[in-house]
Each structure stands twice: as C-alpha cells, then as structure tokens.
Design an enzyme around this catalytic site. Structure first.
Site, PDB file in Angstrom:
ATOM      1  N   ASP A 451      26.237  12.216  70.937  1.00  0.00           N
ATOM      2  CA  ASP A 451      27.346  11.364  70.482  1.00  0.00           C
ATOM      3  C   ASP A 451      28.149  10.855  71.682  1.00  0.00           C
ATOM      4  O   ASP A 451      28.027  11.382  72.797  1.00  0.00           O
ATOM      5  CB  ASP A 451      28.241  12.212  69.555  1.00  0.00           C
ATOM      6  CG  ASP A 451      28.995  11.389  68.530  1.00  0.00           C
ATOM      7  OD1 ASP A 451      29.055  10.156  68.671  1.00  0.00           O
ATOM      8  OD2 ASP A 451      29.543  11.994  67.591  1.00  0.00           O
ATOM      9  N   ASP A 520      29.374   5.137  61.052  1.00  0.00           N
ATOM     10  CA  ASP A 520      30.056   6.266  60.402  1.00  0.00           C
ATOM     11  C   ASP A 520      30.418   5.922  58.967  1.00  0.00           C
ATOM     12  O   ASP A 520      30.952   6.759  58.248  1.00  0.00           O
ATOM     13  CB  ASP A 520      31.329   6.619  61.172  1.00  0.00           C
ATOM     14  CG  ASP A 520      31.050   7.595  62.301  1.00  0.00           C
ATOM     15  OD1 ASP A 520      29.926   8.128  62.368  1.00  0.00           O
ATOM     16  OD2 ASP A 520      31.943   7.815  63.136  1.00  0.00           O
TER      17      ASP A 520
HETATM   18  C1  DGJ Z   1      31.134  10.688  65.343  1.00  0.00           C
HETATM   19  C2  DGJ Z   1      29.827  10.679  64.623  1.00  0.00           C
HETATM   20  O1  DGJ Z   1      29.436   9.387  64.309  1.00  0.00           O
HETATM   21  C3  DGJ Z   1      29.936  11.571  63.396  1.00  0.00           C
HETATM   22  O2  DGJ Z   1      28.735  11.523  62.666  1.00  0.00           O
HETATM   23  C4  DGJ Z   1      30.256  12.962  63.839  1.00  0.00           C
HETATM   24  O3  DGJ Z   1      29.195  13.483  64.592  1.00  0.00           O
HETATM   25  C5  DGJ Z   1      31.530  12.979  64.648  1.00  0.00           C
HETATM   26  N1  DGJ Z   1      31.476  12.037  65.720  1.00  0.00           N
HETATM   27  C6  DGJ Z   1      31.788  14.346  65.205  1.00  0.00           C
HETATM   28  O4  DGJ Z   1      32.844  14.402  66.052  1.00  0.00           O
END
Ligand code: DGJ
Length: 692
Positions: A451, A520
């Site tokens: 991430d 997201d």
């Molecule tokens: C952003 C990601 O897109 C989410 O799926 C998740 O992993 C969060 N970060 C966790 O902090």
C-alpha cells in the site's frame, strides 16, 4: 519479416497495423505512417521535408520528427530539453545509423548531436500479435562535464491528418477513480499529468485518440500509455497547421537529471497501439498483451481472497483473525489477507509505520499461529504492508528522521499522520529490502498487499550527492528496485499494488504486481462504473474486487457478488456478522465463480451496455475458443416504469449453436435477436453461455 528495411527507411509491420519512419531527403528522422497495415512495403508514404513556409513559420515547424528536441524554430513541444555546460540549450540530433534485432523485433536508431558528444538511441520493439509498439529512449554523453537534462519523454506519436481529433482519458480522485472523458481537441495543448510522486488517483497515463466517431466496436482508435509509476505527463497538441502530436513520459515539472560523462539514462517504456474496430479492440489488444507477456506470474489462477480491512480496520489480533479465517474458509475462500493494524503499536493511523514486526499485544507469538491456522484451513496467507511510509511515532523515525523526503528547516507536512521515506536513497532501499526479506523469510507469506497512502509534499532531498530534483525519478526507480529484489528472492509471492485504492495503477507497477486494488470505493453500484473504465485500460485478471457490506440495505448480496465476479473476486465484508443464509449464498457464488474465473480472466470481454451510461448494463466474457462464456447484467436504480432493454451478446461464433437462458440458437441468431431479461432495481443476473 516484421521490420522491413529499405536503406534508411523502416516499416514496422504487425499483424494488422504498421508504423513507418525514415530519413527525409534532408536527413531528418521523420515519421511516415501509423495505421492499418498496407499490402506492399512501398505503399507507405515516403519521409518528406516540409516545404511550405512564411517568415513566422519556418518549415521545421511542420516537420514530423520521430524525436523532436528543443531546436531552431519549431514551437511545438519537444521530447528532449538539455542545457549543455556552456549554456547552449538547442539540441541538434542527426541520424548516425540503425540496427535491427530481427529475432527480438527491435529496431534501434542512433542519433548524435551536431556539436556535442551527446548520443540518443531511439528503441522500438513491436509486439505483432497485439499490434503494439513499445518505445523507449536511451541517452548518454561523452563530454567532459555533466549536462542538465530537464525533459526526456519516452515517446511522441503523430496521427494522420483527421478533420477532428478526440482525446479519451481518465480522471478521478480518491474513492472515485477512473472516470472516462472523451474530449474534442481544439488548437493548443491538453496536458494530463501527475506531480504527486505516484501515478495518482487523479488520472492515468493511458490515452486514446480517434476522429470523434469511433464507438466501442467501430472506428479507428490510436491509443497509448507509459509504463511509469511516478510523476508522468502527456501533452496532446494541435499546432496551427492542424497537425496532432501526443508526447508522454516522465513529468518534467521540477525535474532535472545531471547526466554525467559516460552515464546512460533510459526512459520508461511507452506503448502505443492501433485498432480499426473501436475501443473494444483497443482494450482487447492491451489485455492480451498484458496478461500473456507482461504480468510477473502470467496466467496463473487468481485465488479468491478474504481481506479483513473493512471488517476489523486496525482492531486486529490473532483471535479475531482466526475467527474470520474460519468463516472465510467455510465459504470457499482460498487466500486470507491480514490488512493494516498487525505491526508494532499500530492501533490507529498515528503510529507504527516503519516498524515491520508483529505487535506484541495483538500477536504475542508472532504471525505463526495465525498463519498455521490459515494453512490448516486450506488457505494461503497474505499480508498488508506500506513500506514507503513512516509515522513520526515509530522506532524507525526516531532513529532516522533524515530518511524522509523533506526540505531542511521547513515543517514536514503530515498526511494520514505519515511521512514518506526517501526511496531515492540507497540506504533506505537496502534497509527496506533487509527488513521485508526477513519478514518474508520467517513467515509463510504467499501474497503481499503493498500500500502507499499519501501524496508528496516538501519534495526535498537535503543530502543528495547530485541534483536533488532527481528525486522524482530516483524514488520510483528505488521502489522498483526494492520490489524487484524481493521478487527475485521470493519468486512465488504474488504482489498486489494498492495506493489508497487506485493511486498506483499503471504498467510500470504491473511488471511487479499481478493484481491491483483499483479503488477504496467498494459500494457495488459505484464500483460497476469504476470497473468498466478500468477494464478499458487493464485486464480483468489484474482487477481485484471485494464483496463488502457497503450499502447492503439497498444492494443485495447477489448483486455485490456479480459485480466482484467481473474481476478477481475477493470478500471484504464483516463475514463474522453475516447470517447463515448469507454465508450459504456466498458459498454458492464462490463456487459459481470457480467455474467461470478462467473465462473471466483469460477470455475476451465484451461490454454490451455501459453502466456509466445506463441503469441497465451488461458485460460478457467468452473463452478465446468461443466455447463457453458468462454474461452479467445489472440494473441499478431507475424510476419505474421501465422495460429492461434487450441485451445483444457479442463474440459468439456465428455458425455454432449456443445454449443461453434455456434456448438454443446459433451465435449469429443470438447476436441478432438478443436476450430478453426482466430486471428490477438493484438486481442482477449471471447467465451461462454454453456452445452445444
Ligand atoms: C488503503 C487501502 O486501500 C485499504 O484497502 C486498506 O488497506 C487501508 N489502506 C489500510 O490502511
């Protein structure tokens, strides 16, 4: 032979398109042609020197150079800008020679500057089956002193003369990525770019051009992208002579590279393609290429994953995760991914990033008990990490506050309470490699979700040994280096690229990551549109999609599953709270998905009705041998009364018989008469297609 050479003229012939270039009578490396493949090599227009001129427009302002530089009286945007040590800023490249590596389908053209020891190699590689041209540029100098390279793009594409030029591109923002735009270009420039250090949610280096009339299945479409995960820029320019050029590559904003004597710089690779059958064929060619030749693990079966983020956020521990894992396994999930919150003192987003070892309270015996349990349940184990980041409240930051991107003396702006480690620095790269290598060596981890949760600010690199503006490029190279080293040491691990959803979705990262997390936003009706546009650019086998609890009061579980089944299926809801009925239903859809996933991932995709345009939408996936397929149709919300429109399948073999919705007809008959469905608001269907 795919590279046809006739003295100083070259034709790059692919299955159904061609690209031609050559030396003009005055010795300029000139673009000749890009479009449908012609019958004979001498059908392609010859390279020519422009002859029209007036005192405000010298001929060079009309020249179609294969790699224009800042030179003379050409006022269009160039690909290369350099400042030599003596202050000269005109670059006058001329042809030296060319070499064709026919076995690799590569053509390399060497150019050199008329006055300085500067050499540029234009590289072209053709991918015939996909009608794609890959282009990159190498540059080196043999002078005595460094020179400043302030722009070095990967490619320029010239289009034939069209009455109208229409540019298609995507824009967006966090949780709202991949909005498609189709815009008629007027005189001047349209600039698309990222200066956020990463590709960004706000746009993508992908573009397409047509004459304003192309549709999903008709018309000529030229398209391209650049495989780069850092700052990028695309400039589409229509000159006063109505000629269109489109340039792309590393963003030159705040960029400078001090090219040392003997040093070689290679640009990211650009890819361009041509389709004579609309946007569908453009995407299909790209899909085929990416999944067959590009992704690190190729055509391996994508495992159905469970991800705990939306269920538990930071509140994870060995017990809660084992409970979720048991639920997931019962439904048929194959890969259990532990998301954020597992590492040292990570109880919210204020602490922990940088300290990549299990939190002692949440996982007192490390990750092993959870991993063992997950394996016992028959699943693989995956883990979330965010290696490029550090919280000021972390052991790593306390030890190395100088490792983050910053300007001396200025406040360091926090976003999500975190700062960015400067991956341009070798010591940071080496540190990350060692700490992550240890994590991956000590634990049986089969999947990594990588991430990256903020954009840059104060882009300084105080102790840079050269020009600190190299940060923009060296950072991305550093990310690739860490990723590449880990992949070499742990070749079986599947990586997912995530950046707060779709902040890093590009062909640069897909050299390392087989899968990406496009957004997201997991609300199924919003996701339908994000996915539709994502799939114009990238194949379904790369597109993770989770079934979550978002908008569950309105959107039935089946609809949520169907949406996610259009890519790489995952579950991201709080399954501990799902009722027995919901679990049974989930089990059913997971087992259905297992029947169709190879078709969805490796077959051809046909957009039958757009979810972006209509409340009733449909998409069909069919195996490349046209044997079996699956059709998904959705209706989101539209006010009554409404009759579900007929859905017309595509991609079926005309003379073969297919059974669809209990009836048997030939492929051509199905495509002619279509399928009648009756869908109410927020309902969906999965329709199998079987050749008899
Ligand atoms: C952003 C990601 O897109 C989410 O799926 C998740 O992993 C969060 N970060 C966790 O902090």
């Amino acid at each position: 032979m795919s590279i046809i050479i006739d003295k100083n003229s070259w034709v790059l012939e692919m299955d159904s398109c061609a690209y031609a270039l050559g030396l003009s009578p005055n010795g300029y490396l000139t673009h000749r042609y890009w479009g449908p493949r012609l019958q004979h090599a001498d059908d392609y227009p010859l390279p020519k020197d422009p002859d029209e001129e007036d005192s405000f427009n010298l001929p060079e302002n009309r020249r179609l150079l294969e790699y224009p530089t800042a030179e003379g009286a050409d006022y269009r945007d160039p690909c290369l800008c350099i400042r030599f040590q003596d202050g000269v800023r005109d670059v006058r490249l001329r042809f030296v020679d060319a070499e064709a590596e026919q076995d690799k389908d590569i053509l390399k053209i060497h150019l050199t500057d008329l006055s300085y020891e500067l050499h540029v190699i234009l590289c072209y590689q053709i991918h015939s089956r996909y009608d794609l041209i890959e282009r990159w540029v190498e540059i080196y100098q043999e002078g005595m002193k460094p020179i400043d390279v302030s722009r070095i793009f990967s490619s320029i594409w010239h289009l034939p003369d069209l009455e109208t030029y229409r540019l298609s591109y995507t824009s967006g923002k966090w949780a709202d990525e991949m909005k498609m735009h189709h815009e008629i270009l007027g005189p001047g420039k349209k600039v698309l770019a990222s200066r956020r250090l990463i590709t960004g949610h706000n746009g993508n280096p992908w573009f397409a051009l047509d004459d304003g009339t192309a549709t999903e299945y008709t018309g000529k479409v030229w398209f391209g992208t650049v495989a780069w995960s850092g700052n990028w820029k695309t400039i589409a320019e229509i000159s006063e002579n109505q000629m269109l050029q489109i340039l792309s590559g590393i963003n030159d904003w705040d960029f400078n590279w001090q090219l040392q004597p003997g040093e070689r710089f290679t640009t990211p690779h650009a890819i361009g393609g041509f389709s004579s059958e609309g946007f569908h064929e453009a995407s299909q060619k790209m899909h085929d290429y990416v999944r067959e030749e590009y992704l690190p693990h190729g055509k391996i079966t994508r495992k159905i994953l469970y991800n705990s983020w939306e269920a538990t956020t930071f509140d994870v521990d060995v017990h809660s995760q084992i409970a979720l894992a048991k639920n997931a396994a019962e439904m048929g999930v194959e890969l259990f991914v532990l998301d954020d919150g597992w590492f040292n003192r990570r109880n919210d987003d204020r602490a922990g990033l940088g300290d990549w070892w299990p939190d002692e309270k949440k996982f007192p015996e490390g990750l092993t008990p959870l991993i063992d349990e997950v394996k016992k349940l028959g699943m693989d184990f995956g883990l979330w990490i965010e290696p490029e980041m550090v919280n000021p409240d972390s052991d790593l930051y306390r030890l190395h506050p100088d490792w983050v991107i910053h300007f001396p003396g200025l406040d360091r702006t926090l976003a999500r309470n975190q700062l960015i480690l400067n991956l341009a620095k070798n010591e940071v790269q080496e540190y990350l490699i060692s700490v992550l290598d240890k994590l991956l060596s000590e634990n049986d981890i089969r999947f990594i979700k990588w991430d990256m949760n903020r954009n840059v600010s104060e882009p300084g690199w105080p102790d840079a040994s050269g020009d600190a503006r190299e940060l923009w490029v060296r950072y991305t190279m550093g990310v690739y280096h860490v990723w590449q080293t880990l992949r070499q040491r742990h070749p079986n691990i599947i990586f997912q690229s995530c950046s707060g959803g779709g902040g890093r979705v590009d062909l640069g990262i897909m050299k390392y990551a087989d899968q990406v997390w496009p957004s997201d936003n997991t609300e199924a009706s919003a996701r339908l549109c994000i996915q539709e546009n994502y799939l114009q650019l990238f194949p379904a086998a790369t597109m993770e999609s989770w079934v979550t609890d978002q908008n569950e009061a309105v959107i039935p579980l089946a609809f949520r599953f169907h949406v996610s089944m259009c890519g790489v299926l995952g579950i991201g809801g709080n399954i501990a709270n799902w009722s027995d009925t919901e679990r049974e239903e989930a089990k059913h859809w997971i087992s259905e998905y297992k029947k169709y996933r190879e078709i969805i991932h490796w077959g051809d995709r046909y957009l039958l009705r757009s979810a972006v345009e209509y409340a009733v939408s449909a998409v069909l996936y069919i195996s490349q041998d046209q044997q079996n397929g699956v059709l998904f149709a959705f209706r989101t919300y539209c006010a009554e009364p409404v009759e579900t429109p007929t859905i017309y399948p595509r991609g079926l073999a005309a003379n073969q018989l297919y059974e669809i919705v209990g009836q048997i007809k030939s492929g051509s008959a199905w495509e002619e008469v279509g399928i009648r469905l009756s869908l109410s608001n927020f309902s969906s269907v999965l329709i199998p297609i079987n050749r008899i």
